[in-house]
Enzyme design. Structure first.
Site, mmCIF file in Angstrom:
data_model
loop_
_atom_site.group_PDB
_atom_site.id
_atom_site.type_symbol
_atom_site.label_atom_id
_atom_site.label_comp_id
_atom_site.label_asym_id
_atom_site.label_seq_id
_atom_site.Cartn_x
_atom_site.Cartn_y
_atom_site.Cartn_z
ATOM 1 N N LYS A 151 9.377 78.064 121.195
ATOM 2 C CA LYS A 151 10.470 78.484 122.082
ATOM 3 C C LYS A 151 11.679 77.571 121.871
ATOM 4 O O LYS A 151 12.331 77.675 120.858
ATOM 5 C CB LYS A 151 9.949 78.550 123.508
ATOM 6 C CG LYS A 151 9.031 79.769 123.590
ATOM 7 C CD LYS A 151 8.090 79.831 124.711
ATOM 8 C CE LYS A 151 7.225 81.092 124.525
ATOM 9 N NZ LYS A 151 5.935 80.997 125.181
ATOM 10 N N HIS B 82 8.473 76.775 128.517
ATOM 11 C CA HIS B 82 9.881 77.171 128.652
ATOM 12 C C HIS B 82 10.778 76.055 129.180
ATOM 13 O O HIS B 82 11.983 76.246 129.314
ATOM 14 C CB HIS B 82 9.995 78.388 129.568
ATOM 15 C CG HIS B 82 9.288 79.580 129.021
ATOM 16 N ND1 HIS B 82 9.859 80.446 128.116
ATOM 17 C CD2 HIS B 82 8.019 80.023 129.205
ATOM 18 C CE1 HIS B 82 8.983 81.380 127.790
ATOM 19 N NE2 HIS B 82 7.860 81.157 128.436
ATOM 20 N N SER C 140 7.419 81.917 133.017
ATOM 21 C CA SER C 140 7.932 82.604 131.833
ATOM 22 C C SER C 140 8.606 83.939 132.145
ATOM 23 O O SER C 140 9.478 84.365 131.406
ATOM 24 C CB SER C 140 6.816 82.802 130.813
ATOM 25 O OG SER C 140 5.715 83.467 131.391
HETATM 26 C C1 LIG Z 1 4.661 81.558 125.145
HETATM 27 C C2 LIG Z 1 3.789 80.857 126.095
HETATM 28 C C3 LIG Z 1 2.531 80.385 125.701
HETATM 29 C C4 LIG Z 1 1.946 80.707 124.360
HETATM 30 O O1 LIG Z 1 2.547 79.960 123.359
HETATM 31 P P1 LIG Z 1 2.471 80.488 121.856
HETATM 32 O O2 LIG Z 1 2.763 79.286 121.046
HETATM 33 O O3 LIG Z 1 3.501 81.546 121.741
HETATM 34 O O4 LIG Z 1 1.083 81.003 121.653
HETATM 35 C C5 LIG Z 1 1.814 79.648 126.603
HETATM 36 N N1 LIG Z 1 2.273 79.418 127.846
HETATM 37 C C6 LIG Z 1 3.470 79.875 128.273
HETATM 38 C C7 LIG Z 1 3.925 79.571 129.657
HETATM 39 C C8 LIG Z 1 4.253 80.619 127.402
HETATM 40 O O5 LIG Z 1 5.416 81.110 127.821
#
Ligand SMILES: *Cc1c(COP(=O)(O)O)cnc(C)c1O
Length: 388
Positions: free
Chosen positions: A237, A205, A177
């Site tokens: 995302k 991602h 990330s």
């Molecule tokens: C954003 C993210 C999460 C958390 O997801 P949310 O739905 O925003 O709580 C978990 N793992 C990774 C790798 C992320 O980038």
């Protein structure tokens, strides 16, 4: 005596690590109103530009009329709607797994999965740059916690070899990330299977951004349920909505329904979010032009940065960090860009290791080539002013 909260806050400020929130008016898109001022933003994880897509919005509105707003209860009580169920079936099909299970957030999905599968006597092996939610989940589970060197199958293998744990779970981000690089899944999986460990990938991602039809890293490396029994993705995302899912075997999903506490003891996501996500899933997998456009923007950004002598990371994904080093300098540069109407977040410890602060540029299919050029010329000016 009262807690001394101020000194820790002061210390954080003094180290250029203090965080503050900005207030956004209006939807997620490149041109945003942030703290009352129009800015060109390169910070969002809405990689495909679906968060503000008219069809996604329409599905959300129609479903709100049909289901109301709140989920009403947890999934196991009476909060599991037809909309949730259909989305789960579609996500299972999308990932090529027998079943999928929705969670309210990615953070909760990771806590739920790892603590449902592991306990004392087990061990979890994590890339040292894994997302905070995976690291927290490992701690919560009570399993022996081991971190291997970033994207280093040999380091993983060494730790697996020495382990006498009952269950062994290897966990990695698919696309990292804060770095944008992709985990070497084939090699990691080979090490895991040699030592009877299970693999879990968090592809928050990767979904939408990489793989055939946006099917993420599992598709890129052609990994079915045997090589990759636990596949997790988030919906906030690339999907542009909210929530998360885990895809795997019937036994895995039933285990989570029975034992994942962050699944059981929480209200289901609003059904309208599930309906909106069904629409965004359809757009995500069929509209390849969004991924193609992203690639064009990524290449344009990277070659521009190269000309400016900026240090990028080894990434072909929409996450394109510019390495800066010190927290202070990353903050200064971010502020200098903001003064030119360009928003790029400075990412500092503890989110990333010490002395690896960076400007985290994220690109979206809704950016234009002119947007990227504006970013590059603002960067040029900023670099010139901050030399030395
Ligand atoms: C954003 C993210 C999460 C958390 O997801 P949310 O739905 O925003 O709580 C978990 N793992 C990774 C790798 C992320 O980038």
């Amino acid at each position: 005596m009262a807690f001394d909260l101020e000194s820790a806050l002061q210390e954080r400020r003094a180290k250029s690590l203090y965080r503050r929130r900005r207030t956004v008016d209006g939807p997620q898109k490149p041109q945003m109103i942030v703290d009352g001022k129009e800015q060109l933003a390169f910070c969002s994880n809405d990689y495909l530009g679906l968060a503000n897509h008219p069809e996604v919005i329409k599905s959300f509105q129609q479903a709100a009329s049909k289901y109301g707003v709140g989920g009403g209860a947890s999934h196991l009580i009476i909060g599991h709607s037809r909309a949730h169920h259909q989305l789960e079936e579609e996500l299972a099909e999308f990932t090529g797994r027998p079943r999928a299970l929705l969670f309210s957030t990615g953070y909760m999905a990771n806590l739920g999965v790892i603590s449902a599968l592991l306990g004392r006597g087990d061990a979890v092996f994590q890339d040292r740059l894994n997302h905070a939610s995976l690291l927290d989940a490992g701690q919560l589970s009570g399993a022996r916690f081991q971190r291997y060197l970033h994207c280093d199958p040999a380091s993983l293998e060494q730790k697996l070899q020495r382990s006498e744990a009952h269950r062994k779970l290897v966990v990695t981000d698919g696309v990292f990330s804060m770095d944008g690089n992709i985990a070497p899944l084939k090699e990691l999986t080979a090490a895991a299977s040699k030592h009877d460990a299970w693999m879990m990938v968090d592809d928050a991602h990767g979904f939408g951004a990489v793989g055939q039809g946006g099917r993420g890293v599992a598709d890129m490396f052609d990994m079915g349920i045997r090589e990759l029994p636990i596949l997790m993705g988030t919906l906030g995302k690339g999907f542009g909505t909210a929530g998360a899912f885990v895809a795997g075997s019937d036994a895995l999903i039933e285990t989570l329904v029975q034992f994942a506490r962050s699944y059981i003891y929480t209200t289901s996501m609003p059904p309208a979010v599930a309906e909106a996500t069904r629409t965004s899933l359809r757009l995500l997998k069929t509209e390849d032009w969004r991924r193609e456009k992203l690639q064009t923007l990524i290449q344009r950004f990277r070659s521009g940065c190269e000309q400016l002598g900026l240090e990028l990371m080894d990434s072909n994904t929409p996450i394109q960090p510019i390495m800066v080093g010190s927290a202070e300098k990353s903050l200064t540069m971010s502020e200098a860009l903001e003064a030119q109407g360009i928003l790029v977040t400075a990412i500092r410890p503890p989110t990333v290791p010490k002395d690896s602060s960076r400007l985290r540029v994220t690109l979206s299919a809704s950016h234009t080539e002119e947007d990227v050029d504006r970013l590059l010329s603002a960067l040029e000016k900023t670099v010139r002013e901050n030399q030395g």
